[in-house]
Write a protein that holds these residues in place. Structure first.
Motif, PDB file in Angstrom:
ATOM      1  N   VAL A  49      35.666   7.383  56.791  1.00 25.33           N
ATOM      2  CA  VAL A  49      34.366   7.105  57.399  1.00 25.33           C
ATOM      3  C   VAL A  49      33.625   8.693  57.407  1.00 25.33           C
ATOM      4  O   VAL A  49      32.848   9.252  56.757  1.00 25.33           O
ATOM      5  N   GLU A  50      34.529   8.899  57.747  1.00 27.45           N
ATOM      6  CA  GLU A  50      33.764  10.287  58.323  1.00 27.45           C
ATOM      7  C   GLU A  50      34.405  11.264  57.344  1.00 27.45           C
ATOM      8  O   GLU A  50      32.997  12.661  56.778  1.00 27.45           O
ATOM      9  N   VAL A  51      35.541  11.263  56.494  1.00 27.36           N
ATOM     10  CA  VAL A  51      36.177  11.603  54.808  1.00 27.36           C
ATOM     11  C   VAL A  51      34.516  11.344  54.663  1.00 27.36           C
ATOM     12  O   VAL A  51      34.086  12.014  53.210  1.00 27.36           O
ATOM     13  N   ASP A  52      34.342  10.273  53.711  1.00 31.06           N
ATOM     14  CA  ASP A  52      33.524  10.333  53.721  1.00 31.06           C
ATOM     15  C   ASP A  52      32.032  10.834  53.325  1.00 31.06           C
ATOM     16  O   ASP A  52      31.845  11.240  52.467  1.00 31.06           O
ATOM     17  N   SER A  53      31.552  10.946  54.485  1.00 26.28           N
ATOM     18  CA  SER A  53      29.993  11.691  55.098  1.00 26.28           C
ATOM     19  C   SER A  53      30.615  13.371  54.318  1.00 26.28           C
ATOM     20  O   SER A  53      30.060  14.191  54.006  1.00 26.28           O
ATOM     21  N   ALA A  54      31.695  14.121  54.806  1.00 30.54           N
ATOM     22  CA  ALA A  54      31.863  15.568  54.196  1.00 30.54           C
ATOM     23  C   ALA A  54      32.758  15.238  52.713  1.00 30.54           C
ATOM     24  O   ALA A  54      32.127  16.759  52.674  1.00 30.54           O
ATOM     25  N   LEU A  55      32.403  14.664  52.185  1.00 28.47           N
ATOM     26  CA  LEU A  55      32.499  14.412  50.548  1.00 28.47           C
ATOM     27  C   LEU A  55      30.576  14.657  50.093  1.00 28.47           C
ATOM     28  O   LEU A  55      30.676  14.388  48.915  1.00 28.47           O
ATOM     29  N   GLY A  56      30.218  13.968  51.480  1.00 27.10           N
ATOM     30  CA  GLY A  56      28.705  13.610  50.453  1.00 27.10           C
ATOM     31  C   GLY A  56      28.473  12.129  49.978  1.00 27.10           C
ATOM     32  O   GLY A  56      27.792  12.117  49.115  1.00 27.10           O
ATOM     33  N   GLU A 263      42.216  15.651  44.652  1.00 29.20           N
ATOM     34  CA  GLU A 263      41.246  17.209  44.462  1.00 29.20           C
ATOM     35  C   GLU A 263      39.981  17.518  45.054  1.00 29.20           C
ATOM     36  O   GLU A 263      39.765  18.318  45.303  1.00 29.20           O
ATOM     37  N   ARG A 264      39.291  16.299  46.344  1.00 31.29           N
ATOM     38  CA  ARG A 264      39.238  17.140  47.637  1.00 31.29           C
ATOM     39  C   ARG A 264      38.956  15.031  48.504  1.00 31.29           C
ATOM     40  O   ARG A 264      39.173  14.305  47.855  1.00 31.29           O
ATOM     41  N   GLY A 265      39.226  15.692  49.327  1.00 33.50           N
ATOM     42  CA  GLY A 265      39.857  15.186  50.765  1.00 33.50           C
ATOM     43  C   GLY A 265      40.583  15.053  51.408  1.00 33.50           C
ATOM     44  O   GLY A 265      40.671  16.104  52.177  1.00 33.50           O
ATOM     45  N   LEU A 266      41.398  14.166  51.861  1.00 36.11           N
ATOM     46  CA  LEU A 266      42.001  14.617  53.074  1.00 36.11           C
ATOM     47  C   LEU A 266      43.941  14.012  53.046  1.00 36.11           C
ATOM     48  O   LEU A 266      43.621  12.589  52.854  1.00 36.11           O
ATOM     49  N   ARG A 322      45.963  25.161  49.961  1.00 36.22           N
ATOM     50  CA  ARG A 322      45.672  26.110  50.068  1.00 36.22           C
ATOM     51  C   ARG A 322      44.687  26.344  51.789  1.00 36.22           C
ATOM     52  O   ARG A 322      43.286  26.881  51.903  1.00 36.22           O
ATOM     53  N   CYS A 323      44.611  25.433  52.762  1.00 38.75           N
ATOM     54  CA  CYS A 323      43.994  25.583  53.483  1.00 38.75           C
ATOM     55  C   CYS A 323      44.531  24.710  54.816  1.00 38.75           C
ATOM     56  O   CYS A 323      45.531  24.682  54.522  1.00 38.75           O
ATOM     57  N   ALA A 324      43.828  25.016  55.995  1.00 37.61           N
ATOM     58  CA  ALA A 324      45.418  24.695  57.772  1.00 37.61           C
ATOM     59  C   ALA A 324      45.398  23.179  57.718  1.00 37.61           C
ATOM     60  O   ALA A 324      44.628  22.154  56.983  1.00 37.61           O
ATOM     61  N   TYR A 325      46.237  23.201  58.326  1.00 40.60           N
ATOM     62  CA  TYR A 325      46.120  21.611  58.437  1.00 40.60           C
ATOM     63  C   TYR A 325      45.973  21.180  59.969  1.00 40.60           C
ATOM     64  O   TYR A 325      45.710  22.067  60.394  1.00 40.60           O
ATOM     65  N   SER A 326      46.326  19.521  60.300  1.00 38.58           N
ATOM     66  CA  SER A 326      46.119  19.515  61.461  1.00 38.58           C
ATOM     67  C   SER A 326      47.463  18.644  62.346  1.00 38.58           C
ATOM     68  O   SER A 326      47.448  17.434  61.270  1.00 38.58           O
ATOM     69  N   GLY A 386      40.106  20.946  50.023  1.00 33.06           N
ATOM     70  CA  GLY A 386      38.015  21.222  49.726  1.00 33.06           C
ATOM     71  C   GLY A 386      37.078  20.865  50.161  1.00 33.06           C
ATOM     72  O   GLY A 386      36.323  20.934  50.047  1.00 33.06           O
ATOM     73  N   ILE A 387      37.887  20.014  51.685  1.00 29.79           N
ATOM     74  CA  ILE A 387      36.526  20.076  52.513  1.00 29.79           C
ATOM     75  C   ILE A 387      37.190  20.001  53.727  1.00 29.79           C
ATOM     76  O   ILE A 387      38.396  20.340  54.491  1.00 29.79           O
ATOM     77  N   PRO A 388      36.330  20.639  54.953  1.00 33.16           N
ATOM     78  CA  PRO A 388      36.348  20.558  56.276  1.00 33.16           C
ATOM     79  C   PRO A 388      37.466  19.676  57.273  1.00 33.16           C
ATOM     80  O   PRO A 388      36.839  18.826  56.805  1.00 33.16           O
ATOM     81  N   LEU A 389      38.141  19.734  58.027  1.00 33.11           N
ATOM     82  CA  LEU A 389      38.724  18.684  59.169  1.00 33.11           C
ATOM     83  C   LEU A 389      37.698  18.191  60.028  1.00 33.11           C
ATOM     84  O   LEU A 389      36.328  18.272  60.123  1.00 33.11           O
ATOM     85  N   PRO A 390      38.312  16.825  59.380  1.00 33.13           N
ATOM     86  CA  PRO A 390      36.606  15.247  59.466  1.00 33.13           C
ATOM     87  C   PRO A 390      36.421  15.663  61.398  1.00 33.13           C
ATOM     88  O   PRO A 390      37.365  16.349  61.912  1.00 33.13           O
ATOM     89  N   PRO A 391      35.087  15.809  62.503  1.00 33.56           N
ATOM     90  CA  PRO A 391      35.267  16.297  63.385  1.00 33.56           C
ATOM     91  C   PRO A 391      36.007  15.565  64.599  1.00 33.56           C
ATOM     92  O   PRO A 391      36.749  16.257  65.152  1.00 33.56           O
ATOM     93  N   ALA A 392      36.838  14.384  64.139  1.00 33.55           N
ATOM     94  CA  ALA A 392      38.130  13.843  64.888  1.00 33.55           C
ATOM     95  C   ALA A 392      39.006  14.028  64.594  1.00 33.55           C
ATOM     96  O   ALA A 392      39.680  14.140  65.896  1.00 33.55           O
ATOM     97  N   VAL A 393      39.145  15.073  63.989  1.00 36.10           N
ATOM     98  CA  VAL A 393      40.296  15.444  63.197  1.00 36.10           C
ATOM     99  C   VAL A 393      40.482  17.302  64.197  1.00 36.10           C
ATOM    100  O   VAL A 393      41.475  17.181  64.708  1.00 36.10           O
TER     101      VAL A 393
END
Length: 395
Positions: A49-56, A263-266, A322-326, A386-393
């Motif tokens: 759900v958090e990823v869905d929100s980050a993807l719009g 393409e975009r997601g987590l 090409r972006c940071a991981y958690s 292509g998205i920021p880390l979700p809040p819970a992550v």
């Protein structure tokens, strides 16, 4: 005839009669977090759900499960999504369709599609491309076949194995690519083990090592079940064994390829593993069959698995995204997603005894999922694309 461990694992796990292809399913042999409690799927749904929100809230939200077993996780998620609806607020409903209408579930597994799998779950043998959403890999990377090497007085050498017996012998020196991986991610001991513990090329590898399966140890039994949870964070050193390493380069490549499909997601990998500064001296190669931990004999009759070099895998995925991981432990990740394992108040037993018992059972299951000495010690690797880390992550 002895063969490299990577070849033996590939055939034993994924050949026509392989363990993950021909058997009734992993759940008959060991328990993962998916099998322990619905709380695991509930927590992952919150992440979706958090990823869905980050993807719009895209028109299509992919949820792809790599190494799906018999589809247990996606089945649980599909049920959970089916009862979840968008907020009652009319504006919110107008702004986007419900998650249930947009989500697309895909299971990636070599076995045949289970007969009772919900029809909305797609079944395939290859990770699809152009993913917009979440890619899940729960205890997949530990079964990606790899080679085993041992540090001898003349450097790293491959370990060969006889598939039918599990007896090991020494092979050729490792090639340049694997040597580079070992140098970077699994440095050898300062003083190589003595020649007495390092037989020469073609000789039989130590009786103690062959019989014991190269350092496997008894896993912690899963609470409330005769099945073993593949959860122990390390294995004890065995007598007469040398410094061994499991070359994780194929897993780095598999994870990088999976991340590349997004393409975009987590991308989320959940597995037991270790980091560079705490690699196990004797390796972690082991087997599971019929609810018990057994010697890793790659004859197709049992699971053959080794812990994951999580930092190496993470670095490979980050290079693609090409972006940071958690990277965090499961105990931390699940608590951040609302699964804390807290006991229900004792007062509930007086007002609603049946409800108290249900809540207590649920809390016990979550406690097992977050136990640092067991499943809670698994690593969660989350790689955004292509998205920021979700809040819970991110917290």
């Amino acid at each position: 005839m002895p063969v490299p461990w990577r070849d033996a694992m590939s055939q034993a796990l994924y050949g026509p009669d392989g363990f993950f292809v021909a058997s009734a399913g992993p759940a008959d042999h060991f328990r993962t977090s998916v099998h322990v409690s619905p709380a695991f799927a509930t927590a992952l749904l919150r992440l979706v759900v958090e990823v869905d929100s980050a993807l719009g809230h895209p028109p299509r939200l992919d949820v792809v499960d790599v190494g799906a077993g018999r589809g247990e996780l996606l089945t649980s998620l599909a049920v959970a999504v089916a009862v979840r609806r968008s907020p009652d607020d009319a504006a919110a409903v107008t702004a986007r369709s419900s998650l249930a209408e947009r989500v697309r579930f895909t299971a990636v597994e070599y076995a045949d599609r289970p007969e009772n799998l919900p029809k909305e779950i797609r079944w395939t043998t290859e990770i699809p491309g152009e993913i917009t959403g979440v890619l899940l890999a729960t205890e997949w990377l530990d079964n990606v076949p790899l080679d085993v090497a041992v540090k001898t007085t003349d450097g790293w050498r491959y370990v060969l194995v006889e598939p039918e017996s599990g007896v090991e012998t020494l092979g050729e020196p490792v090639d340049a690519a694997d040597l580079d991986w070992l140098t970077t991610w699994w440095p050898g001991p300062t003083n190589p083990a003595s020649s007495a513990s390092n037989p020469g090329l073609g000789s039989t590898w130590s009786d103690a090592t062959s019989a014991s399966g190269s350092g496997f140890g008894a896993a912690r039994p899963a609470e409330g079940s005769s099945l073993t949870a593949r959860s122990r964070p390390g294995c004890p050193e065995t007598p007469h064994s040398a410094h061994r390493a499991e070359i994780g380069r194929p897993r780095d490549e598999a994870w990088a390829d999976a991340v590349r499909k997004i393409e975009r997601g987590l991308a989320v990998a959940v597995d037991y593993g270790h980091l560079r500064d705490s690699r196990p001296v004797d390796g972690t190669l082991t087997g599971y069959r019929g609810g018990r931990q057994v010697s890793p004999v790659p004859d197709g009759s049992s699971d053959v698995t080794a812990h994951v070099a999580m930092d190496s895998v993470a670095s490979a995925g980050a290079a693609v995204a090409r972006c940071a991981y958690s990277l965090s432990l499961q105990s931390e990740a699940l608590r951040a997603l609302g699964a804390d394992g807290g006991r229900p108040p004792l007062s509930l037993a007086g007002t609603d005894p049946a409800g108290y018992v249900r809540a207590l059972a649920a809390a016990s299951a979550v406690a097992e999922l977050t136990d640092p000495a067991g499943l809670g010690g698994h690593w969660w690797l989350r790689q955004p694309v292509g998205i920021p880390l979700p809040p819970a992550v991110a917290r």
